[in-house]
Design an enzyme around this catalytic site. Structure first.
Site, PDB file in Angstrom:
ATOM      1  N   CYS A 112      16.058 -60.544  -1.205  1.00  0.00           N
ATOM      2  CA  CYS A 112      15.188 -60.718  -2.343  1.00  0.00           C
ATOM      3  C   CYS A 112      15.807 -60.302  -3.674  1.00  0.00           C
ATOM      4  O   CYS A 112      16.596 -59.316  -3.974  1.00  0.00           O
ATOM      5  CB  CYS A 112      14.027 -59.537  -2.200  1.00  0.00           C
ATOM      6  SG  CYS A 112      12.937 -59.728  -3.822  1.00  0.00           S
ATOM      7  N   HIS A 182      19.893 -66.888   3.802  1.00  0.00           N
ATOM      8  CA  HIS A 182      19.521 -67.822   2.625  1.00  0.00           C
ATOM      9  C   HIS A 182      20.796 -68.240   2.077  1.00  0.00           C
ATOM     10  O   HIS A 182      21.520 -67.192   1.443  1.00  0.00           O
ATOM     11  CB  HIS A 182      18.518 -67.124   1.523  1.00  0.00           C
ATOM     12  CG  HIS A 182      18.268 -67.944   0.533  1.00  0.00           C
ATOM     13  ND1 HIS A 182      16.825 -68.322   0.131  1.00  0.00           N
ATOM     14  CD2 HIS A 182      18.748 -68.951  -0.530  1.00  0.00           C
ATOM     15  CE1 HIS A 182      16.722 -68.934  -0.828  1.00  0.00           C
ATOM     16  NE2 HIS A 182      18.039 -69.375  -1.158  1.00  0.00           N
ATOM     17  N   ASP A 214      16.045 -74.693   0.606  1.00  0.00           N
ATOM     18  CA  ASP A 214      15.719 -76.360   0.401  1.00  0.00           C
ATOM     19  C   ASP A 214      15.217 -77.112   1.406  1.00  0.00           C
ATOM     20  O   ASP A 214      15.706 -78.039   1.774  1.00  0.00           O
ATOM     21  CB  ASP A 214      16.862 -76.954  -0.286  1.00  0.00           C
ATOM     22  CG  ASP A 214      17.198 -76.508  -1.748  1.00  0.00           C
ATOM     23  OD1 ASP A 214      16.328 -75.656  -2.347  1.00  0.00           O
ATOM     24  OD2 ASP A 214      18.214 -76.969  -2.301  1.00  0.00           O
ATOM     25  N   ALA A 236      10.021 -72.031   2.915  1.00  0.00           N
ATOM     26  CA  ALA A 236       9.059 -71.287   2.036  1.00  0.00           C
ATOM     27  C   ALA A 236       8.339 -72.384   1.272  1.00  0.00           C
ATOM     28  O   ALA A 236       7.278 -72.707   1.541  1.00  0.00           O
ATOM     29  CB  ALA A 236       9.803 -70.186   1.387  1.00  0.00           C
ATOM     30  N   ARG A 237       8.764 -72.853   0.129  1.00  0.00           N
ATOM     31  CA  ARG A 237       8.245 -73.520  -0.795  1.00  0.00           C
ATOM     32  C   ARG A 237       7.790 -74.995  -0.124  1.00  0.00           C
ATOM     33  O   ARG A 237       6.917 -75.621  -0.577  1.00  0.00           O
ATOM     34  CB  ARG A 237       8.960 -73.831  -2.087  1.00  0.00           C
ATOM     35  CG  ARG A 237       9.276 -72.666  -3.102  1.00  0.00           C
ATOM     36  CD  ARG A 237       9.830 -73.062  -4.417  1.00  0.00           C
ATOM     37  NE  ARG A 237      10.975 -73.613  -4.081  1.00  0.00           N
ATOM     38  CZ  ARG A 237      12.398 -73.003  -4.127  1.00  0.00           C
ATOM     39  NH1 ARG A 237      12.144 -71.644  -4.653  1.00  0.00           N
ATOM     40  NH2 ARG A 237      13.277 -73.424  -4.154  1.00  0.00           N
TER      41      ARG A 237
END
Length: 315
Positions: A112, A182, A214, A236-237
């Site tokens: 994070c 990540h 991505d 995630a997104r």
């Protein structure tokens, strides 16, 4: 910490996901969003493993109210990985022992990049303290009653990938089950993913590696696998915009919209969360004027009426 009777499932069964030749597909930990209702939705569309949102272990242990609000699960919410933010080994171990009966593993957040987290000693700052990460993994592993319960870490990369390899090898030596990478540094947000760094990390380890960054469609899944050789991918997104991503849909299908309505209502999801998820799902398939209208809706009944009038229902 609210839970119905949980289906018994061994860690061995869970880790078999990495051994059957299939790329494991994972829903990322997302603050406010990757809660039970959304996890239930993506599981309908070929998501293999779900993470909870990041939970601050200190708060979780200190307050029963925090436990009830931060973690809700049920007997179909498996495999489930509970992600904690922690900065000392005993706190993480205590939290892991508390949630082990309701989950398949715990994950230490070492990625994070938010300022508040790093200022408190959580998240991405931990990648600069590999010995502490090693000690935390080892401490959790030694205190769990079930030696097969999964213990993992989610990291970002250093600019010098050799430092990341050292971190990961220390975690592997401590008994980590797998590592999620990540492919950006803590100070990068939308810059290109460092695929070569992920490949180097994967080639340096024997435990499974999951890649994050991505993943917005199946082509991205396939490209990530080709470029890095990883054992799984995390989105995630991409899943927020299209919960059916892993099932091969380019945009959110109508069935998925209505599945979300049913699932959210069933779980008593707040209107804000219910609405925000739909805003994400509709972003790619609606015009700007349509989005403006939809975003201004202020009740569940208005949202359902809008969806019914605009898209119709599934027969």
């Amino acid at each position: 910490m609210r839970s119905t009777t949980v289906i018994k499932q061994t860690h061995r069964d869970f880790m078999d996901l990495f051994e059957n030749g299939k790329l494991v597909r994972v829903c990322a930990p997302m603050v406010r969003y990757s809660k039970l209702a959304f996890r239930s939705l993506v599981r309908k569309y070929d998501c293999d493993v779900c993470f909870t949102p990041m939970i601050v272990a200190d708060d979780f242990l200190r307050s029963g109210k925090a436990r009830d609000s931060e973690l809700t699960t049920d007997n179909s919410d498996r495999p489930l990985i509970i992600q904690f933010a922690a900065r000392d080994a005993q706190t993480l171990a205590n939290a892991a022992c508390l949630v082990a009966p309701f989950s398949d593993g715990v994950d230490l957040n070492c990625g994070c990049p938010q300022r508040w987290a790093m200022a408190e000693g959580y998240g991405a700052c931990l990648i600069n303290n590999p010995q502490l990460v090693k000690d935390m993994v080892r401490h959790v592993r030694s205190q769990l009653d079930n030696p097969n319960y999964a213990v993992s870490i989610k990291i970002r990369v250093h600019r010098d990938v050799r430092r990341t390899v050292d971190l990961c090898q220390k975690a592997e030596a401590a008994g980590v089950s797998w590592i999620t990478v990540h492919g950006r540094t803590p100070d990068e947000r939308h810059q290109p993913v460092h695929y070569e760094a992920i490949r180097t990390i994967k080639d340096s380890l024997t435990v499974p590696v999951i890649a994050n960054g991505d993943i917005r469609n199946l082509q991205d899944v396939e490209s990530m696998h080709e470029l890095t050789g990883v054992d799984g991918v995390m989105s995630a997104r991409g899943l927020l915009a299209n919960p059916a991503l892993f099932a091969g849909f380019e945009t959110t299908p109508l069935q998925c919209l209505w599945d979300w309505v049913d699932t959210a209502l069933q779980h008593g999801t707040s209107f804000s969360c219910f609405h925000h998820h739909l805003i994400y799902m509709l972003e790619r398939i609606t015009s700007q004027p349509e989005r403006k209208i939809f975003n201004s809706l202020s009740s569940t009944s208005a949202v359902i009426d809008y969806l019914q009038n605009t898209y119709g229902s599934i027969v």
